[in-house]
Design an enzyme around this catalytic site. Structure first.
Site, PDB file in Angstrom:
ATOM      1  CB  SER A 126      79.434   5.040 101.989  1.00 27.60           C
ATOM      2  OG  SER A 126      78.883   5.667 100.844  1.00 27.60           O
ATOM      3  CE1 TYR A 151      82.022   3.792  97.914  1.00 23.81           C
ATOM      4  CE2 TYR A 151      84.117   3.272  98.957  1.00 23.81           C
ATOM      5  CZ  TYR A 151      82.950   4.015  98.912  1.00 23.81           C
ATOM      6  OH  TYR A 151      82.704   4.988  99.857  1.00 23.81           O
ATOM      7  CE  LYS A 155      83.359   2.766 102.621  1.00 19.79           C
ATOM      8  NZ  LYS A 155      84.371   3.009 103.662  1.00 19.79           N
TER       9      LYS A 155
HETATM   10  C1  WQD Z   1      77.859  13.480  92.659  1.00 23.80           C
HETATM   11  C2  WQD Z   1      76.984  13.947  91.500  1.00 23.80           C
HETATM   12  C3  WQD Z   1      77.382  12.803  89.434  1.00 23.80           C
HETATM   13  C4  WQD Z   1      81.394  14.337  88.725  1.00 23.80           C
HETATM   14  C5  WQD Z   1      80.345   8.727  95.409  1.00 23.80           C
HETATM   15  C6  WQD Z   1      80.341   7.429  96.189  1.00 23.80           C
HETATM   16  C7  WQD Z   1      80.188   7.737  97.662  1.00 23.80           C
HETATM   17  C8  WQD Z   1      81.327   8.597  98.061  1.00 23.80           C
HETATM   18  C9  WQD Z   1      81.223   9.927  97.300  1.00 23.80           C
HETATM   19  C10 WQD Z   1      83.601   7.857  98.405  1.00 23.80           C
HETATM   20  C11 WQD Z   1      76.478  12.777  90.646  1.00 23.80           C
HETATM   21  C12 WQD Z   1      77.718  14.283  89.325  1.00 23.80           C
HETATM   22  C13 WQD Z   1      80.161  14.075  89.303  1.00 23.80           C
HETATM   23  C14 WQD Z   1      81.461  15.066  87.506  1.00 23.80           C
HETATM   24  C15 WQD Z   1      79.067  15.254  87.508  1.00 23.80           C
HETATM   25  N1  WQD Z   1      82.525   7.929  97.754  1.00 23.80           N
HETATM   26  N2  WQD Z   1      79.034  14.537  88.695  1.00 23.80           N
HETATM   27  N3  WQD Z   1      80.283  15.504  86.940  1.00 23.80           N
HETATM   28  O1  WQD Z   1      78.660   9.392  93.002  1.00 23.80           O
HETATM   29  O2  WQD Z   1      77.180  10.682  94.654  1.00 23.80           O
HETATM   30  O3  WQD Z   1      79.095   9.342  95.516  1.00 23.80           O
HETATM   31  O4  WQD Z   1      81.341   9.611  95.894  1.00 23.80           O
HETATM   32  O5  WQD Z   1      83.965   8.307  99.423  1.00 23.80           O
HETATM   33  O6  WQD Z   1      80.238   6.533  98.395  1.00 23.80           O
HETATM   34  O7  WQD Z   1      79.237   6.657  95.794  1.00 23.80           O
HETATM   35  O8  WQD Z   1      79.544  11.432  94.252  1.00 23.80           O
HETATM   36  O9  WQD Z   1      80.752  13.465  93.546  1.00 23.80           O
HETATM   37  O10 WQD Z   1      80.995  11.349  92.141  1.00 23.80           O
HETATM   38  O11 WQD Z   1      78.845  12.617  92.105  1.00 23.80           O
HETATM   39  O12 WQD Z   1      78.016  15.654  86.964  1.00 23.80           O
HETATM   40  O13 WQD Z   1      82.556  15.328  86.919  1.00 23.80           O
HETATM   41  O14 WQD Z   1      77.763  14.762  90.640  1.00 23.80           O
HETATM   42  O15 WQD Z   1      76.733  12.360  88.253  1.00 23.80           O
HETATM   43  O16 WQD Z   1      75.163  13.087  90.208  1.00 23.80           O
HETATM   44  P1  WQD Z   1      78.525  10.175  94.258  1.00 23.80           P
HETATM   45  P2  WQD Z   1      80.123  12.222  92.995  1.00 23.80           P
END
Ligand code: WQD
Length: 340
Positions: A126, A151, A155
């Site tokens: 990741s 998590y 990785k």
């Molecule tokens: C993306 C953006 C949030 C939800 C993580 C893990 C990565 C992979 C994917 C597992 C961020 C914003 C999110 C919401 C929001 N994990 N957001 N409102 O955190 O980049 O990556 O998930 O497979 O390893 O680190 O992904 O989709 O959670 O967030 O504003 O309800 O969307 O703040 O900027 P992230 P995400």
């Protein structure tokens, strides 16, 4: 025909990879402990590919005896290891669950592969290993940062376990694919993301809000140092991501590897902010999303996106689906789940 074991193959990414492997002419063996999914996607894979005989074994890779039995009963030419817990927040509240499961399962897979003549190991890594990058876009040479969650740390540790195993054991070689943000669903709308409970990730929360399962999307912060104040990510279509795995398996099985351990970024190379993604979702699906600006979420990085040049050149792979196509597929999947 060469056979690929897909551990965690009943899950979101594993099921999409299984479809692409079958369509590329590989035999696939799916194994999953079903701790984080049901059989929806496995059944969907069979419908998409017409392979009603797709072999499935319900098992935990934390069980060394079961893992060794699997590798002794099936001739496995390559293994793609997805089986892991992946909720960032839960890993902070229950780190031993994550270190125990994610590390032991991978170690068992490597031990069994080494013992049973399966040389080729593909690890699902990741972009989270890059933390808050100093320079953008990130290349495979960009420094890994101390992880902000157990998590993410699992990785990094699993990458090092693979690297050190390849260096020590001639029976093993490996590729780590560092995914950015996988989103979307198969165009058939028969497989897709099935988060349990309240989704952590952005796109499933958006689609569940649009379908009425969630009241309102919270955008976590609009005061970041980015063009529109919201975080930027590299959102990679799940089918594009799956196809990168087929290219990596081919690289191994067709003896094209240049080193015994290789790492590739799998991303589009295009940054997209939360606000841009929300607007694109509304536009392509012709709907109005209920959202509000909320406080920042602890642990979020401001911006990260890939330089995918190495994967483009060495894997012969490039992301092709547009953000609009991907967001339309995510919406079609949510409507399928709602029986619409
Ligand atoms: C993306 C953006 C949030 C939800 C993580 C893990 C990565 C992979 C994917 C597992 C961020 C914003 C999110 C919401 C929001 N994990 N957001 N409102 O955190 O980049 O990556 O998930 O497979 O390893 O680190 O992904 O989709 O959670 O967030 O504003 O309800 O969307 O703040 O900027 P992230 P995400």
């Amino acid at each position: 025909m060469k056979r690929v074991l897909v551990s965690g193959g009943a899950g979101f990414i594993g099921s999409h990879v299984t479809v692409e492997l079958i369509e590329a002419g590989y035999d696939v063996l799916v194994a999953d402990d079903m701790s984080n999914c049901d059989l929806t996607c496995y059944e969907g894979v069979k419908k998409i590919t017409g392979r009603d005989d797709l072999p499935f074994v319900k098992m935990s890779f934390c069980d060394m005896e079961a893992t060794d039995k699997l590798f002794s009963e099936w001739k496995i030419d390559a293994v793609i290891h997805f089986a892991a817990f992946k909720a960032v927040g839960e890993s902070v509240s229950d780190p031993l669950k994550y270190y125990g499961n994610n590390l032991q399962s991978f170690i068992n897979v490597l031990e069994a592969a080494k013992a049973h003549g399966c040389r080729n190991v593909l690890f699902s890594s990741s972009a989270t290993v890059y933390g808050e990058p100093e320079e953008l876009p990130v290349t495979e040479k960009s420094p890994r940062q101390p992880s902000t969650s157990p998590y993410g740390n699992t990785k990094q540790i699993c990458e090092d376990i693979l690297r050190d195993s390849v260096a020590a054991y001639p029976q093993i070689r490996g590729i780590a694919l560092r995914y950015f943000n996988p989103i979307g669903a198969h165009p058939s709308a028969l497989i897709g993301e099935l988060p349990r409970g309240v989704p952590n990730n952005l796109v499933p929360f958006i689609t569940q809000t649009a379908i009425g399962r969630r009241e309102c999307l919270s955008i976590f912060g609009d005061d970041y140092p980015t063009p529109d104040g919201t975080c930027q990510r590299d959102y990679i279509d799940i089918v594009d991501l799956a196809r990168a795995h087929v290219c990596a398996v081919a690289r191994m099985l067709d003896e094209k590897m240049e080193q015994e351990y290789e790492i590739f970024n799998v991303g589009t190379g295009r940054p997209l902010s939360v606000m841009e993604l929300v607007n694109a979702f509304q536009k392509v699906n012709n709907l109005k999303l209920n959202y509000k600006i909320a406080p920042r979420r602890p642990g979020d990085v401001t911006a990260i996106w890939a330089d995918p040049t190495l994967a483009n050149e060495k894997l012969g792979w490039k992301a092709t689906r547009t953000t609009e196509e991907t967001l339309a597929s995510a919406w079609a999947w949510e409507k399928h789940l709602a029986g619409k």
